[in-house]
Design a protein around this motif. Structure first.
Motif, PDB file in Angstrom:
ATOM      1  N   GLU A  46       0.714  -1.289   0.039  1.00 10.77           N
ATOM      2  CA  GLU A  46       0.246   0.001   0.245  1.00 10.77           C
ATOM      3  C   GLU A  46       0.947   1.098   0.076  1.00 10.77           C
ATOM      4  OE1 GLU A  46      -2.155   0.879   3.420  1.00 10.77           O
ATOM      5  OE2 GLU A  46      -0.820   0.260   4.953  1.00 10.77           O
ATOM      6  N   LEU A  47       0.304   2.194  -0.608  1.00 13.11           N
ATOM      7  CA  LEU A  47       0.914   3.675  -0.547  1.00 13.11           C
ATOM      8  C   LEU A  47       0.497   4.426   0.870  1.00 13.11           C
ATOM      9  CD1 LEU A  47       2.468   5.862  -1.931  1.00 13.11           C
ATOM     10  CD2 LEU A  47       0.266   6.770  -2.720  1.00 13.11           C
ATOM     11  N   VAL A  48       1.871   4.502   1.587  1.00  9.44           N
ATOM     12  CA  VAL A  48       1.711   5.312   2.754  1.00  9.44           C
ATOM     13  C   VAL A  48       1.575   6.653   2.778  1.00  9.44           C
ATOM     14  CG1 VAL A  48       2.841   5.340   5.231  1.00  9.44           C
ATOM     15  CG2 VAL A  48       2.668   3.236   3.859  1.00  9.44           C
ATOM     16  N   ALA A  49       2.363   7.381   2.012  1.00  4.74           N
ATOM     17  CA  ALA A  49       2.534   8.462   1.813  1.00  4.74           C
ATOM     18  C   ALA A  49       3.423   8.960   0.405  1.00  4.74           C
ATOM     19  CB  ALA A  49       3.443   9.360   2.891  1.00  4.74           C
ATOM     20  N   SER A  50       2.778  10.253  -0.095  1.00  6.59           N
ATOM     21  CA  SER A  50       3.755  10.726  -1.295  1.00  6.59           C
ATOM     22  C   SER A  50       3.740  12.232  -1.108  1.00  6.59           C
ATOM     23  CB  SER A  50       2.644  10.510  -2.583  1.00  6.59           C
ATOM     24  OG  SER A  50       1.284  11.139  -2.303  1.00  6.59           O
ATOM     25  N   ILE A  51       4.730  12.588  -1.977  1.00  7.73           N
ATOM     26  CA  ILE A  51       5.246  14.039  -2.067  1.00  7.73           C
ATOM     27  C   ILE A  51       5.705  14.411  -3.484  1.00  7.73           C
ATOM     28  CG2 ILE A  51       7.652  13.354  -1.388  1.00  7.73           C
ATOM     29  CD1 ILE A  51       7.602  15.834   0.295  1.00  7.73           C
ATOM     30  N   SER A  53       7.372  16.880  -6.385  1.00  8.55           N
ATOM     31  CA  SER A  53       8.598  17.781  -6.491  1.00  8.55           C
ATOM     32  C   SER A  53       8.519  19.113  -5.852  1.00  8.55           C
ATOM     33  CB  SER A  53       9.208  17.995  -8.066  1.00  8.55           C
ATOM     34  OG  SER A  53       8.074  18.523  -8.723  1.00  8.55           O
ATOM     35  N   GLY A  54       7.180  19.730  -5.649  1.00  4.80           N
ATOM     36  CA  GLY A  54       7.376  20.970  -5.025  1.00  4.80           C
ATOM     37  C   GLY A  54       6.989  20.764  -3.713  1.00  4.80           C
ATOM     38  N   GLY A  55       7.023  19.678  -3.105  1.00  7.98           N
ATOM     39  CA  GLY A  55       6.603  19.499  -1.788  1.00  7.98           C
ATOM     40  C   GLY A  55       5.327  19.077  -1.181  1.00  7.98           C
ATOM     41  N   ASN A  56       4.465  19.216  -1.965  1.00  7.01           N
ATOM     42  CA  ASN A  56       2.866  18.656  -1.518  1.00  7.01           C
ATOM     43  C   ASN A  56       2.779  17.219  -1.155  1.00  7.01           C
ATOM     44  OD1 ASN A  56       1.749  21.479  -2.151  1.00  7.01           O
ATOM     45  ND2 ASN A  56       1.778  20.967  -4.254  1.00  7.01           N
ATOM     46  N   THR A  57       2.242  17.123  -0.171  1.00  6.44           N
ATOM     47  CA  THR A  57       2.177  15.648   0.448  1.00  6.44           C
ATOM     48  C   THR A  57       0.655  15.246   0.555  1.00  6.44           C
ATOM     49  OG1 THR A  57       2.103  16.642   2.770  1.00  6.44           O
ATOM     50  CG2 THR A  57       4.028  16.090   1.744  1.00  6.44           C
ATOM     51  N   ASN A  58       0.829  14.017   0.662  1.00  5.99           N
ATOM     52  CA  ASN A  58      -0.659  13.254   1.036  1.00  5.99           C
ATOM     53  C   ASN A  58      -0.182  12.001   1.839  1.00  5.99           C
ATOM     54  OD1 ASN A  58      -2.964  14.116  -0.311  1.00  5.99           O
ATOM     55  ND2 ASN A  58      -1.911  14.414  -2.228  1.00  5.99           N
ATOM     56  N   TYR A  59      -1.263  11.746   2.593  1.00  5.82           N
ATOM     57  CA  TYR A  59      -0.939  10.307   3.733  1.00  5.82           C
ATOM     58  C   TYR A  59      -2.398   9.576   3.532  1.00  5.82           C
ATOM     59  CZ  TYR A  59       2.725  13.340   5.287  1.00  5.82           C
ATOM     60  OH  TYR A  59       3.863  14.206   5.344  1.00  5.82           O
ATOM     61  N   VAL A  60      -2.029   8.363   3.926  1.00  7.44           N
ATOM     62  CA  VAL A  60      -2.947   7.415   3.997  1.00  7.44           C
ATOM     63  C   VAL A  60      -3.745   7.669   5.480  1.00  7.44           C
ATOM     64  CG1 VAL A  60      -1.516   5.648   4.939  1.00  7.44           C
ATOM     65  CG2 VAL A  60      -3.946   5.062   3.819  1.00  7.44           C
ATOM     66  N   ASP A  61      -4.997   7.371   5.589  1.00  2.75           N
ATOM     67  CA  ASP A  61      -5.479   7.922   6.996  1.00  2.75           C
ATOM     68  C   ASP A  61      -4.949   7.322   8.194  1.00  2.75           C
ATOM     69  OD1 ASP A  61      -9.012   8.102   5.832  1.00  2.75           O
ATOM     70  OD2 ASP A  61      -7.220   9.633   5.479  1.00  2.75           O
ATOM     71  N   SER A  62      -4.331   6.216   8.074  1.00  2.00           N
ATOM     72  CA  SER A  62      -3.838   5.422   9.087  1.00  2.00           C
ATOM     73  C   SER A  62      -2.763   5.923   9.727  1.00  2.00           C
ATOM     74  CB  SER A  62      -3.689   3.843   8.829  1.00  2.00           C
ATOM     75  OG  SER A  62      -2.704   3.762   7.576  1.00  2.00           O
ATOM     76  N   VAL A  63      -1.789   6.997   8.943  1.00  2.00           N
ATOM     77  CA  VAL A  63      -0.584   7.289   9.382  1.00  2.00           C
ATOM     78  C   VAL A  63      -0.679   8.829   9.527  1.00  2.00           C
ATOM     79  CG1 VAL A  63       0.637   5.550   8.280  1.00  2.00           C
ATOM     80  CG2 VAL A  63       0.294   7.701   7.226  1.00  2.00           C
ATOM     81  N   LYS A  64      -2.007   9.559   9.165  1.00  2.36           N
ATOM     82  CA  LYS A  64      -1.946  11.102   9.403  1.00  2.36           C
ATOM     83  C   LYS A  64      -1.969  11.382  10.494  1.00  2.36           C
ATOM     84  CE  LYS A  64      -5.233  11.918   5.391  1.00  2.36           C
ATOM     85  NZ  LYS A  64      -6.359  12.083   4.944  1.00  2.36           N
ATOM     86  N   GLY A  65      -0.983  12.350  10.773  1.00  3.80           N
ATOM     87  CA  GLY A  65      -0.502  12.994  12.045  1.00  3.80           C
ATOM     88  C   GLY A  65       0.630  12.464  12.847  1.00  3.80           C
TER      89      GLY A  65
END
Length: 115
Positions: A46-51, A53-65
């Motif tokens: 599973e994808l946990v987090a992504s970023i 090249s400009g630094g925008n990030t996304n996270y799967v709900d289970s690891v947010k925070g």
């Protein structure tokens, strides 16, 4: 040929922290959306987090925070700071592009959260 090497995994108690690193060869880091993936026994990767090249990030709900992804384009390196680790975070962690490049899967780094 572009390669990635993950490092920084280990055994940690619940509530502990680890910082993973992904060192990539080539210019892929400066132009791609990169991500951290994980796979535990019996489960799909599973994808946990992504970023971007400009630094925008996304996270799967289970690891947010709890997890923070970052990248240093000049060093072709990406990081995953993992805090407040839980046993369910136990997995092999990989870095790759998003969407993943089949040729870019490395050996991964094992993270085990256990008391």
């Amino acid at each position: 040929q572009v390669q990635v090497v993950e490092s920084g995994g280990g055994l940690v108690q619940p509530g502990g922290s680890l910082r993973l690193s992904c060192a990539a060869s080539g210019r892929i880091f400066s132009i791609s959306v990169m991500g951290w993936y994980r796979q535990s026994p019996g489960k799909e990767r599973e994808l946990v987090a992504s970023i971007t090249s400009g630094g925008n990030t996304n996270y799967v709900d289970s690891v947010k925070g709890r997890f923070t992804i970052s990248r240093d384009n000049a060093k072709n390196t990406m990081y995953l700071q993992m805090n407040s680790l839980k046993p369910e975070d136990t997995a092999v962690y990989y870095c790759n592009c998003k969407p993943p490049n089949r040729a870019l899967w490395g050996q991964g780094t094992q993270v085990t959260v256990s008391s």
